[in-house]
Structures are given as C-alpha cells and as structure tokens.
Design a protein around this motif. Structure first.
Motif, PDB file in Angstrom:
ATOM      1  N   TYR A  58      -4.990   0.108 -12.808  1.00 38.13           N
ATOM      2  CA  TYR A  58      -3.627  -0.365 -13.017  1.00 38.13           C
ATOM      3  C   TYR A  58      -3.029   0.163 -14.322  1.00 38.13           C
ATOM      4  N   SER A  59      -3.885   0.287 -15.344  1.00 40.98           N
ATOM      5  CA  SER A  59      -3.395   0.680 -16.680  1.00 40.98           C
ATOM      6  C   SER A  59      -3.282   2.184 -16.856  1.00 40.98           C
ATOM      7  N   ARG A  60      -3.646   2.953 -15.852  1.00 43.16           N
ATOM      8  CA  ARG A  60      -3.545   4.413 -15.923  1.00 43.16           C
ATOM      9  C   ARG A  60      -2.752   4.892 -14.713  1.00 43.16           C
ATOM     10  N   VAL A  95       1.707   0.218  -9.915  1.00 39.29           N
ATOM     11  CA  VAL A  95       1.225   0.139  -8.532  1.00 39.29           C
ATOM     12  C   VAL A  95       2.393   0.208  -7.558  1.00 39.29           C
ATOM     13  N   ILE A  96       3.447  -0.523  -7.840  1.00 40.80           N
ATOM     14  CA  ILE A  96       4.639  -0.528  -6.968  1.00 40.80           C
ATOM     15  C   ILE A  96       5.221   0.872  -6.865  1.00 40.80           C
ATOM     16  N   ASP A  97       5.336   1.557  -7.990  1.00 42.64           N
ATOM     17  CA  ASP A  97       5.880   2.920  -7.979  1.00 42.64           C
ATOM     18  C   ASP A  97       5.015   3.844  -7.129  1.00 42.64           C
ATOM     19  N   ALA A  98       3.704   3.723  -7.271  1.00 45.87           N
ATOM     20  CA  ALA A  98       2.793   4.581  -6.499  1.00 45.87           C
ATOM     21  C   ALA A  98       2.873   4.263  -5.012  1.00 45.87           C
ATOM     22  N   ALA A  99       2.992   2.980  -4.684  1.00 43.62           N
ATOM     23  CA  ALA A  99       3.092   2.585  -3.276  1.00 43.62           C
ATOM     24  C   ALA A  99       4.382   3.098  -2.651  1.00 43.62           C
ATOM     25  N   LYS A 100       5.472   3.027  -3.408  1.00 50.86           N
ATOM     26  CA  LYS A 100       6.754   3.522  -2.894  1.00 50.86           C
ATOM     27  C   LYS A 100       6.702   5.035  -2.706  1.00 50.86           C
ATOM     28  N   ALA A 101       6.129   5.747  -3.669  1.00 50.47           N
ATOM     29  CA  ALA A 101       6.040   7.204  -3.568  1.00 50.47           C
ATOM     30  C   ALA A 101       5.201   7.631  -2.378  1.00 50.47           C
ATOM     31  N   ALA A 102       4.191   6.838  -2.056  1.00 46.21           N
ATOM     32  CA  ALA A 102       3.308   7.181  -0.935  1.00 46.21           C
ATOM     33  C   ALA A 102       3.917   6.820   0.414  1.00 46.21           C
ATOM     34  N   GLY A 103       4.909   5.939   0.418  1.00 45.60           N
ATOM     35  CA  GLY A 103       5.506   5.511   1.683  1.00 45.60           C
ATOM     36  C   GLY A 103       4.660   4.518   2.439  1.00 45.60           C
TER      37      GLY A 103
END
Length: 294
Positions: free
Chosen positions: A60-62, A94-102
């Motif tokens: 989460y921190s990276r 995490v939210i940003d990564a989830a959105k980017a992944a779709g």
C-alpha cells in the motif's frame, strides 16, 4: 475474472481467503485458481500459494508496486490498512491502481455508520469511501462493526485484575467475530454482480452487549471473579498509558469507548446475518475460543 484480496496475510485477509476457498463442494466457493492474494511478503503467504492461490506482491505504501496488482475484470477487496494516520494515502494508491486496471468492482472494508460515525478512528474510512465514489469505480461498501476479538484478545489482563475497565458507561456494542465479517466479504465477492453493485452494508452482530454483560460472561466461562469497572475517559486514558500503550493508541481506544457510550457501536441492521445466511457468532463463543486458546 479473478477475486483479489488485498492484505491477504492479515488477520481478516486470511479468513476471507479461507472463506473463498471453502470446500470443493460448497455452493458459491471460488476455485483456488480464481483467487489472488495481494501481499507484501511472499514468504508469509507461502501457505496460500501451496493451496493454489495466486500471489501478487504489492505494498500500500509503495504505489509503484500496485501497478501489477490488479487486472481488468477483477473483483477486488480492499481491506483497510492498519497504520492509522497513513491509510488515506495508502488506500488512494490502491484505488488509483484499481481504476487504471479497469477492475469490475472494488469492495472496501470501512466502519459501521459511515458518514454518521462520530469517532476519530472513522475519519480515514469516511475519506476512503469518498475517494472511491469520486473514482467512478463500481463499489460495495462493507462497513464492519467491531470485532469481538478486539476484546477477547485482551483477556489476560482482565483475568489477572478481575476487572473489565471502560469509559463506555452503559453503552452497548454489537460485535461479531472476524470470521463472520470474512464470510460476508466472501459472499459479496462471489455473489451475483448486480446484487451487490454500488451497495452499502452496515455489518454488525445480532446482539448488542454492555461491558457489564461482557464481564459477567467472562466470569461465567472462566470460573473467575470478573466485574465491570466504569471509569472516566481521563482515568481510562491514564490506565492504558500506565499499562504501556502508546498515548496515541490509548486515545483512540478511549474515543471508541466514548462512541460506544453514545450508541454508535450498537447499530444492528441485520445486513451481516443476511449476507452470511446464519446468525452471527455470540460474543460468549468468542470468549470461550480465546480462553481455550490461552
């Protein structure tokens, strides 16, 4: 489509994975090849890999490590981080990564009461929910109430001193076991998408108990004399600090008791029972399990 559990080696995360795996014949159980555990330490998750669960290493921190944590179409469970004060930034990554992944849907383990929760520990959960809504991701909010284990893990000093100490007065807590909350998360992750899409669940136990009732239950099951000692918030804070707890943590616990006194932790909607399709675990059972394990 994979079912992805973040924080999968934590106390709740492991139980969610166990619930997802279920048994080979269990209706709704997810086959191991569909389950992904997002973990920081591969070695700590070796047992999960041996059970056929895919591991993805991320922290989460990276934020840079989260880029490969999710894939398009995944159903993701974001288990809230344990580092109070750092969680908004961690959850945002995490939210940003989830959105980017779709990802297909993001479920989040927040806190009972949501925006109405009036204690400091809820602030980061409320902000995380706002970030998820702003992201536009399909979501499910699992607003977990208190774990019975938050109290039963502390039985040693209770038995040593013969007292349950709290500044909650006559406030009540509708707690449930971690396994109950894990079963609810698994039900949401494996259930029909349309049933849980953009839904909010207020999760808590079937029965709200007082600290006096809790002390009586500990006494009955342990065979020891245990009484409830109500104290002021100021006195409780000094007791906790004197026992060796860092002051910031002690202040959080005192604030939670204050919330309990005002009824914030007694909310019962029946959502948890409906999701797991059974009654929640009584606090007495959790007390007995803790006594048996000690």
């Amino acid at each position: 489509m994979s079912i992805v559990v973040t924080g999968a080696t934590g106390q709740l995360g492991r139980l969610v994975v166990d619930a997802l795996l279920g048994t080979a014949s269990a209706e709704g159980a997810a086959p191991a090849e569909r389950i992904v555990a997002v973990v920081r330490d591969k070695e700590k998750a070796a047992d999960l890999a041996e059970r056929g669960v895919e591991l993805r290493i991320a922290d989460y921190s990276r934020p840079e490590t989260l880029a490969g944590a999710f894939e398009a179409g995944d159903r993701v469970l974001l288990i809230s981080g344990s580092e109070v004060g750092r969680r908004v930034a961690q959850h945002s990554a995490v939210i940003d990564a989830a959105k980017a992944a779709g990802v297909a849907r993001l479920a989040y383990t927040g806190v009972l009461g949501g925006d109405d929760a009036d204690f400091e520990l809820a602030a980061e959960h409320k902000e995380t929910e706002r970030l998820i809504l702003a992201s536009g991701l399909p979501y499910t909010f699992l607003r977990n109430g208190w774990y019975s284990e938050n109290y039963t893990a502390n039985l040693a000093p209770v038995l040593a001193h013969g007292a349950v100490v709290s500044n909650a007065g006559e406030g009540r807590i509708a707690s449930a076991s971690r396994a109950d909350y894990a079963a609810a998360a698994a039900a949401v992750l494996t259930g029909p998408a349309e049933e849980h899409l953009n839904q909010v669940y207020e999760l808590s136990g079937d029965t709200a108990w007082s600290f006096a009732e809790y002390a009586a239950e500990v006494a009955a099951r342990s065979g020891r004399e245990v009484t409830y000692t109500p104290v002021s918030a100021e006195a409780h804070l000094e007791i906790l600090v004197g026992a060796g707890l860092p002051r910031p943590l002690a202040e959080i616990l005192v604030d939670v008791d204050r919330a309990a006194e005002h009824g914030a932790l007694a909310l019962r909607t029946g959502d948890l029972t409906r999701l797991i399709d059974r009654p929640t675990t009584p606090v007495g059972v959790s007390i007995q399990e803790a006594l048996d394990a000690s």
